[in-house]
Design a protein around this motif. Structure first.
Motif, mmCIF file in Angstrom:
data_model
loop_
_atom_site.group_PDB
_atom_site.id
_atom_site.type_symbol
_atom_site.label_atom_id
_atom_site.label_comp_id
_atom_site.label_asym_id
_atom_site.label_seq_id
_atom_site.Cartn_x
_atom_site.Cartn_y
_atom_site.Cartn_z
ATOM 1 N N ASP A 1 0.845 -1.189 0.000
ATOM 2 C CA ASP A 1 0.000 0.000 0.000
ATOM 3 C C ASP A 1 0.882 1.242 0.000
ATOM 4 O O ASP A 1 2.100 1.161 -0.190
ATOM 5 N N THR A 2 0.297 2.399 0.239
ATOM 6 C CA THR A 2 1.054 3.647 0.144
ATOM 7 C C THR A 2 2.028 3.850 1.291
ATOM 8 O O THR A 2 2.857 4.755 1.243
ATOM 9 N N SER A 3 1.945 3.024 2.340
ATOM 10 C CA SER A 3 2.921 3.101 3.433
ATOM 11 C C SER A 3 3.854 1.895 3.419
ATOM 12 O O SER A 3 4.520 1.607 4.404
ATOM 13 N N ASP A 4 3.865 1.169 2.304
ATOM 14 C CA ASP A 4 4.740 0.017 2.084
ATOM 15 C C ASP A 4 4.382 -1.183 2.962
ATOM 16 O O ASP A 4 5.206 -2.068 3.176
ATOM 17 N N GLN A 5 3.147 -1.225 3.464
ATOM 18 C CA GLN A 5 2.694 -2.432 4.160
ATOM 19 C C GLN A 5 2.381 -3.486 3.110
ATOM 20 O O GLN A 5 1.846 -3.182 2.046
ATOM 21 N N ARG A 6 2.706 -4.752 3.403
ATOM 22 C CA ARG A 6 2.600 -5.808 2.397
ATOM 23 C C ARG A 6 1.393 -6.717 2.650
ATOM 24 O O ARG A 6 0.979 -6.928 3.792
ATOM 25 N N LEU A 7 0.859 -7.266 1.547
ATOM 26 C CA LEU A 7 -0.296 -8.164 1.608
ATOM 27 C C LEU A 7 -0.152 -9.210 0.515
ATOM 28 O O LEU A 7 0.126 -8.882 -0.640
ATOM 29 N N SER A 8 -0.341 -10.478 0.875
ATOM 30 C CA SER A 8 -0.265 -11.570 -0.099
ATOM 31 C C SER A 8 -1.613 -11.741 -0.792
ATOM 32 O O SER A 8 -2.667 -11.591 -0.172
ATOM 33 N N CYS A 9 -1.548 -12.072 -2.077
ATOM 34 C CA CYS A 9 -2.772 -12.262 -2.861
ATOM 35 C C CYS A 9 -2.611 -13.489 -3.749
ATOM 36 O O CYS A 9 -1.556 -13.691 -4.367
ATOM 37 N N THR A 10 -3.648 -14.314 -3.802
ATOM 38 C CA THR A 10 -3.668 -15.485 -4.677
ATOM 39 C C THR A 10 -4.732 -15.286 -5.746
ATOM 40 O O THR A 10 -5.888 -14.992 -5.428
ATOM 41 N N LEU A 11 -4.336 -15.429 -6.997
ATOM 42 C CA LEU A 11 -5.269 -15.287 -8.113
ATOM 43 C C LEU A 11 -5.413 -16.629 -8.813
ATOM 44 O O LEU A 11 -4.421 -17.334 -9.035
ATOM 45 N N TRP A 12 -6.651 -16.958 -9.183
ATOM 46 C CA TRP A 12 -6.957 -18.250 -9.783
ATOM 47 C C TRP A 12 -7.495 -18.076 -11.199
ATOM 48 O O TRP A 12 -8.149 -17.081 -11.508
ATOM 49 N N GLY A 13 -7.228 -19.074 -12.043
ATOM 50 C CA GLY A 13 -7.826 -19.140 -13.371
ATOM 51 C C GLY A 13 -7.510 -17.945 -14.244
ATOM 52 O O GLY A 13 -6.360 -17.530 -14.389
ATOM 53 N N LYS A 14 -8.558 -17.353 -14.834
ATOM 54 C CA LYS A 14 -8.371 -16.236 -15.770
ATOM 55 C C LYS A 14 -7.761 -15.017 -15.080
ATOM 56 O O LYS A 14 -7.081 -14.205 -15.721
ATOM 57 N N PHE A 15 -7.986 -14.878 -13.774
ATOM 58 C CA PHE A 15 -7.398 -13.759 -13.035
ATOM 59 C C PHE A 15 -5.878 -13.907 -12.965
ATOM 60 O O PHE A 15 -5.145 -12.923 -13.064
ATOM 61 N N ALA A 16 -5.414 -15.148 -12.804
ATOM 62 C CA ALA A 16 -3.974 -15.408 -12.797
ATOM 63 C C ALA A 16 -3.365 -15.069 -14.151
ATOM 64 O O ALA A 16 -2.300 -14.440 -14.238
ATOM 65 N N ASP A 17 -4.039 -15.461 -15.234
ATOM 66 C CA ASP A 17 -3.537 -15.167 -16.584
ATOM 67 C C ASP A 17 -3.473 -13.661 -16.832
ATOM 68 O O ASP A 17 -2.491 -13.149 -17.382
ATOM 69 N N THR A 18 -4.526 -12.942 -16.434
ATOM 70 C CA THR A 18 -4.569 -11.490 -16.651
ATOM 71 C C THR A 18 -3.431 -10.792 -15.918
ATOM 72 O O THR A 18 -2.742 -9.928 -16.477
ATOM 73 N N MET A 19 -3.221 -11.164 -14.664
ATOM 74 C CA MET A 19 -2.159 -10.535 -13.885
ATOM 75 C C MET A 19 -0.786 -10.898 -14.441
ATOM 76 O O MET A 19 0.105 -10.045 -14.542
ATOM 77 N N TRP A 20 -0.596 -12.150 -14.800
ATOM 78 C CA TRP A 20 0.693 -12.586 -15.335
ATOM 79 C C TRP A 20 1.041 -11.815 -16.607
ATOM 80 O O TRP A 20 2.158 -11.317 -16.767
ATOM 81 N N ASP A 21 0.078 -11.697 -17.510
ATOM 82 C CA ASP A 21 0.314 -10.974 -18.767
ATOM 83 C C ASP A 21 0.657 -9.509 -18.503
ATOM 84 O O ASP A 21 1.564 -8.950 -19.133
ATOM 85 N N ALA A 22 -0.062 -8.879 -17.564
ATOM 86 C CA ALA A 22 0.187 -7.465 -17.259
ATOM 87 C C ALA A 22 1.582 -7.272 -16.683
ATOM 88 O O ALA A 22 2.295 -6.326 -17.046
ATOM 89 N N CYS A 23 1.994 -8.168 -15.794
ATOM 90 C CA CYS A 23 3.311 -8.039 -15.158
ATOM 91 C C CYS A 23 4.440 -8.312 -16.147
ATOM 92 O O CYS A 23 5.528 -7.739 -16.032
ATOM 93 N N GLN A 24 4.199 -9.187 -17.132
ATOM 94 C CA GLN A 24 5.218 -9.447 -18.144
ATOM 95 C C GLN A 24 5.399 -8.243 -19.065
ATOM 96 O O GLN A 24 6.509 -7.926 -19.490
ATOM 97 N N LYS A 25 4.311 -7.542 -19.338
ATOM 98 C CA LYS A 25 4.377 -6.394 -20.241
ATOM 99 C C LYS A 25 4.885 -5.136 -19.542
ATOM 100 O O LYS A 25 5.626 -4.349 -20.115
ATOM 101 N N LEU A 26 4.464 -4.947 -18.282
ATOM 102 C CA LEU A 26 4.718 -3.671 -17.612
ATOM 103 C C LEU A 26 5.779 -3.746 -16.528
ATOM 104 O O LEU A 26 6.230 -2.711 -16.048
#
Length: 442
Positions: free
Chosen positions: A169-194
């Protein structure tokens, strides 16, 4: 009951009748399948005040209403059924869930707002088990800082892609997130491009999970909506706030480095070295507090104008109490009465090391750190702790043999106080005008 031209706010609708009339924006939609209702269209609706609720259109009404359920558009809805919202995947905080009936009327209406009606939860609240209900879905906003590899895991006894990401977040506090299925694909593609650090992620209808006492979030099947670098003011505000945080962190690191360099220029010494000093200056002393001198007061008043000691003018005898009359102090430096003064801590500590004993005088910020003990401990001296002090050798210590030294810095473990400007000033608080612990207790 809040109603406007026959329309009722979502916060006021109750299940005791069906003849409600509401104006809402369709915030999010998804299709859902189960063995009981088969295919349904689910929607999150918001009214102009920002109240959210979950609505369901069952298979029997799909032909009639499906074309009217358009994401981002406003609708009027008349005649609706309400049931208690329950289960482990409640889409909103609203106590009731809406069901569209055959007799319901859905029609278009002019837009009332362009708001996205987000309800973003802070990382602090998400991570605190006592704040948010795990069964109520939330909106999560954060910057992706770490991305794992896409793996295949079992979800509901079916193989499904899974991606672990770490958010901040904006104070550098960390949070783990698990994405499944199409959400995992969308995030993976975005992180590879950006690249991960360039991805600001918004997950609507995220599920809070707890495993081994650790909290994380994930998408809630197809109920969730993932937005990457959304063109919305909340994302711009997030980036601006994080940049401000980084600038502040950078400034603090620079100041700490400068302060460390300032402190470390003075030699590590002992109490006997203080006694033998022939020149004014400062010495770093590691010693133990074994007593607080009760003859000294606990605070004095400082004039806000000249930053010097001032003295509270006592009330006149038999003077009636007045709530409007302000307290007045006399300042010798300003040579006048003043009505603006602040109390400042002052502590006189008896300290010792292997070479001798002496007294250290601490002011305000440094004194506050020492006062972090119970009244009983301070009164009885039931504590012995070792600190590093930066003691000032004044002219009076050399020429008059004065054995009390002002302290401009104190370090306790990992906690380091700021150097008080007041330490190196010429303020000489009068103990008679300070408030002692006995006065506080009595």
């Amino acid at each position: 009951m809040a109603a406007n031209n026959g329309f009722t706010d979502l916060s006021s609708i109750k299940p005791f009748k069906t003849a409600w009339k509401i104006k809402v924006k369709i915030i999010h939609t998804w299709k859902q399948y189960n063995t009981y209702t088969r295919e349904t269209i689910e929607a999150i609706l918001a009214d102009v005040s920002g109240t959210l609720t979950h609505a369901t259109i069952k298979k029997q009404q799909l032909t009639k209403f499906q074309r009217l359920i358009v994401h981002g558009e406003w609708r009027t809805i008349e005649n609706l059924q309400l049931i208690r919202s329950a289960g482990k995947f409640r889409a909103t905080k609203h106590p009731y869930k809406m069901s569209i009936m055959n007799s319901s009327i859905i029609s278009k209406c002019p837009p009332l707002s362009n708001d996205f009606y987000l309800d973003v939860a802070t990382f602090e609240d998400i991570l605190d088990e006592d704040v948010l209900n795990e069964h109520i879905l939330i909106d999560v906003l954060g910057q992706v800082v770490n991305v794992g590899e896409i793996k295949t895991s079992s979800q509901n006894d079916k193989p499904k892609k899974r991606l672990e990401v770490e958010l901040r977040d904006t104070s550098d506090q960390r949070l783990s997130c698990t994405l499944w299925g199409k959400f995992a694909d969308t995030m993976w593609d975005a992180c590879q491009k950006l690249a991960a650090g360039s991805v600001v992620y918004l997950l609507r209808c995220a599920k809070i999970n707890t495993y081994n006492g650790e909290r994380s979030v994930s998408n809630a099947f197809d109920m969730s909506l993932l937005e990457i670098n959304l063109d919305h003011p909340i994302v711009g505000d997030f980036i601006a706030e994080y940049i401000t945080f980084l600038a502040k962190q950078s400034t603090e690191r620079i100041l700490k480095k400068e302060k460390d360099e300032y402190i470390n220029q003075y030699p590590m010494s002992t109490i006997s070295d203080l006694f033998e000093a022939t020149l004014e200056g400062k010495m770093l002393i590691v010693c133990t507090i074994y007593h607080i001198d009760m003859e000294f007061g606990w605070y004095f008043f400082m004039c806000l104008k000249c930053k010097q000691t001032c003295y509270l003018i006592p009330k006149k005898e038999n003077e009636p109490v007045s709530k409007t009359k302000k307290r007045v102090w006399y300042c010798k430096t300003c040579n006048q009465d003043v009505n603006k003064a602040v109390p400042m801590y002052i502590l006189c500590l008896d300290v010792m090391d292997t070479t001798g004993e002496t007294k250290f005088i601490l002011f305000d910020t440094n004194a506050q750190k020492i006062v972090n003990h119970s009244i009983t401990e301070l009164l009885e001296g039931n504590f012995q702790e070792t600190f590093k002090f930066l003691a000032t050798i004044a002219t009076a210590n050399i020429t008059e043999g004065k054995e009390s030294y002002k302290v401009s810095y104190v370090e306790m473990g990992d906690a380091i106080t700021n150097v008080d400007d007041i330490e190196d000033s010429e303020i000489q608080p009068d103990p008679k005008d300070a408030i002692s612990i006995y006065q506080v207790l009595n």
